[in-house]
Scaffold this motif. Structure first.
Motif, short mmCIF file in Angstrom:
data_model
loop_
_atom_site.label_atom_id
_atom_site.label_comp_id
_atom_site.label_asym_id
_atom_site.label_seq_id
_atom_site.Cartn_x
_atom_site.Cartn_y
_atom_site.Cartn_z
N ARG A 224 0.49 -10.32 0.83
CA ARG A 224 -0.34 -9.38 1.61
C ARG A 224 0.46 -8.84 2.78
O ARG A 224 1.03 -9.61 3.56
N TYR B 91 -3.70 -0.94 -3.43
CA TYR B 91 -4.10 -0.28 -2.18
C TYR B 91 -5.17 0.73 -2.57
O TYR B 91 -4.95 1.55 -3.47
N ASN C 59 -10.91 -8.89 2.14
CA ASN C 59 -9.60 -9.41 2.55
C ASN C 59 -9.31 -10.69 1.77
O ASN C 59 -10.01 -11.68 1.96
N GLN D 150 -7.62 4.34 4.37
CA GLN D 150 -8.03 3.11 3.67
C GLN D 150 -7.50 1.87 4.38
O GLN D 150 -7.37 0.81 3.79
N SER E 121 -5.42 2.72 -8.15
CA SER E 121 -6.31 1.62 -7.78
C SER E 121 -7.66 1.78 -8.46
O SER E 121 -8.23 2.88 -8.50
N VAL F 14 -11.92 -5.15 8.11
CA VAL F 14 -10.70 -4.54 7.57
C VAL F 14 -10.78 -3.01 7.63
O VAL F 14 -9.80 -2.34 7.96
N SER G 55 0.21 -6.48 6.23
CA SER G 55 -0.60 -5.75 7.19
C SER G 55 0.37 -4.76 7.81
O SER G 55 1.25 -5.14 8.59
N LEU H 5 -9.02 -6.34 -1.29
CA LEU H 5 -9.06 -4.90 -1.01
C LEU H 5 -9.98 -4.17 -1.97
O LEU H 5 -9.70 -3.03 -2.39
N LEU I 161 -14.52 -3.95 2.83
CA LEU I 161 -13.20 -3.86 2.20
C LEU I 161 -12.67 -5.29 2.22
O LEU I 161 -12.32 -5.81 3.29
#
Ligand code: PLP
Length: 429
Positions: free
Chosen positions: A402, A317, A157, A337, A323, A185, A404, A160, A155
């Motif tokens: 981004r 996402y 970074n 996810q 997505s 991730v 988190s 995504l 995934l």
């Protein structure tokens, strides 16, 4: 192989309490070295006739429990821990490769890894072709006679992008090279790349596994599935000049790479994990399965909320129906996810900077996977050293923010962003 599930393994794997004076918690063995019984014992340890601890640069009882636990939850035959995720990646590649070798890698990588492959390793004669990983055929087309590894993030970074690991694994197998997957991730609680054909799995333990933003660490988990005797890796099949004639594939079988990482990688490059950090990371790992579910839930809710906001131009996402990675997410990340969300604002670059500066709960810093929510503008920070073109292919547009997403209450997180959006009112219309 244990039949225990990950929630159990995360708490128990690798720790035999009878070996640690009955301590229920994994103890910190803060010792650089270990007393030998006599010179014969010492000689046996060095020649691998007996396995045991010699010096903490190579192994340590606290680190060893973490290694066994990681191997169990990722489904490998062994694991080796390092001082950081970057140390795991660089030591892994330098243990595997030599001048003249070539890597095929996804162009969607963490900025530091991209620069290692793109700038630093070429200085040592190891080159990389970066490919658009959304089409697995691109890996096949980039293979050269001297290709010795495929490298991807499961995934990416911060793009995504969810990769079709099984389709890429078909091409690494056909090319006779190990398939290396950085699973940082996604984390092993959401995805086990070995089940989908990875030969080596990498983690920055600094992120979701440690999970509290307090300790750096890295790991390589060896699936034990790669055939080192296929003719492309003489360093495994011929006597090693670096370890008094040891023939890794013959003596160590499926664990050949695990041992090479310890005996040569850690010995020569020295990126050992501090036992104190191993202890901290073990505390985090114990709650990873429940934490990552909540990170994923919060991230999905926040992504859906962002999609409904007029200030927002786009949201990415993998759990969102909108997505382009949603179909692959359903296959590879059905349990969640993870906690990263990216989005762009209608006000572009200027608006991205303003919002990033204005949040209060979201801390502006360069990390991911903390219990606390984090925010960053990658184009001006983590991916600053890339050219515009490289930023583009790694999915970093100038307006990208981004997140988190941490474990705070989702309503408080929305409120924080809503307040920050007030700063860009004039830029939206
Ligand atoms: C996907 C990924 N891999 C590796 C790393 C490097 O890990 P570390 O910071 O522990 O060296 C990072 C750091 O952000 C990352 O995001």
């Amino acid at each position: 192989m244990s039949t225990q599930k990950i929630s159990t393994q995360a708490l128990h794997a690798g720790h035999d309490t009878a070996q640690t004076s009955g301590t229920r918690a994994v103890p910190i063995y803060q010792s650089s070295s270990y007393v030998f019984n006599d010179t014969e014992h010492a000689a046996n340890l060095f020649s691998l006739k007996e396995l045991g601890f010699i010096y903490t640069r190579l192994n340590n009882p606290t680190n060893d429990i973490l290694q066994q636990r990681l191997a169990a939850i990722e489904g490998g035959v062994g694991a080796v821990v390092f001082a950081s995720g970057t140390s795991a990646i660089s030591t892994g590649l330098l243990t595997l490769l030599k001048a003249g070798d070539h890597i095929v890698a996804s162009s969607s990588l963490y900025g530091g890894t991209f620069t290692l492959l793109n700038v630093t390793l070429p200085r040592l004669g190891i080159t990389t072709t970066f490919v658009d990983a959304s089409n697995p055929e691109n890996f096949k087309e980039a293979v050269q006679e001297n290709t010795r590894a495929f490298f991807v993030e499961s995934l990416g970074n911060p793009k995504l992008d969810v990769l079709d690991l099984e389709a890429i694994a078909v091409h690494s197998k056909a090319a006779g090279v190990p398939f290396i997957v950085d699973n940082t991730v996604a984390s092993p609680a959401l995805l086990n790349p070995i089940k989908h054909g990875a030969n080596l799995v990498i983690h920055s333990l600094t992120k979701y596994i440690g999970g509290q933003g307090n300790s750096l660490g890295g790991a390589i988990i060896d699936a034990g599935t790669f055939d080192w005797t296929n003719g492309k890796f003489p360093e495994f099949t011929e006597p090693s000049a670096g370890y008094h004639g040891l023939v890794y594939s013959e003596t160590l079988g499926a664990a050949a790479f695990t041992f090479k990482l310890i005996l040569e990688g850690l010995r020569d490059f020295g990126g050992a994990l501090s036992p104190f950090n191993a202890f901290q990371i073990i505390q985090g790992l114990e709650t990873l399965p429940i934490r990552i579910k909540q990170h994923s839930k919060n991230a999905l809710k926040l992504a859906q909320w962002l999609e409904s906001r007029e200030e927002v131009a786009w949201v990415n996402y993998p759990g969102l129906e909108s997505s382009k990675y949603n179909t692959l997410a359903k296959k590879y990340l059905s349990k969640g996810q993870s906690g990263l969300v990216t989005f762009g604002l209608k006000g572009g670059f200027e608006a991205a900077k303003k919002v990033t500066d204005a949040t209060q709960l979201f801390s502006l810093l360069a990390n991911i996977g903390d219990t606390k929510s984090l925010i960053i503008h990658p184009a001006s920070t983590t991916h600053q050293q890339l050219t515009d073109e490289q930023q583009e292919s790694s999915g970093v547009s100038k307006d990208l923010i981004r997140l988190s997403v941490g474990l705070e209450d989702i309503e408080d997180l929305k409120q924080d962003l809503q307040e920050a959006f007030k700063e860009i009112k004039t830029l939206v219309h």
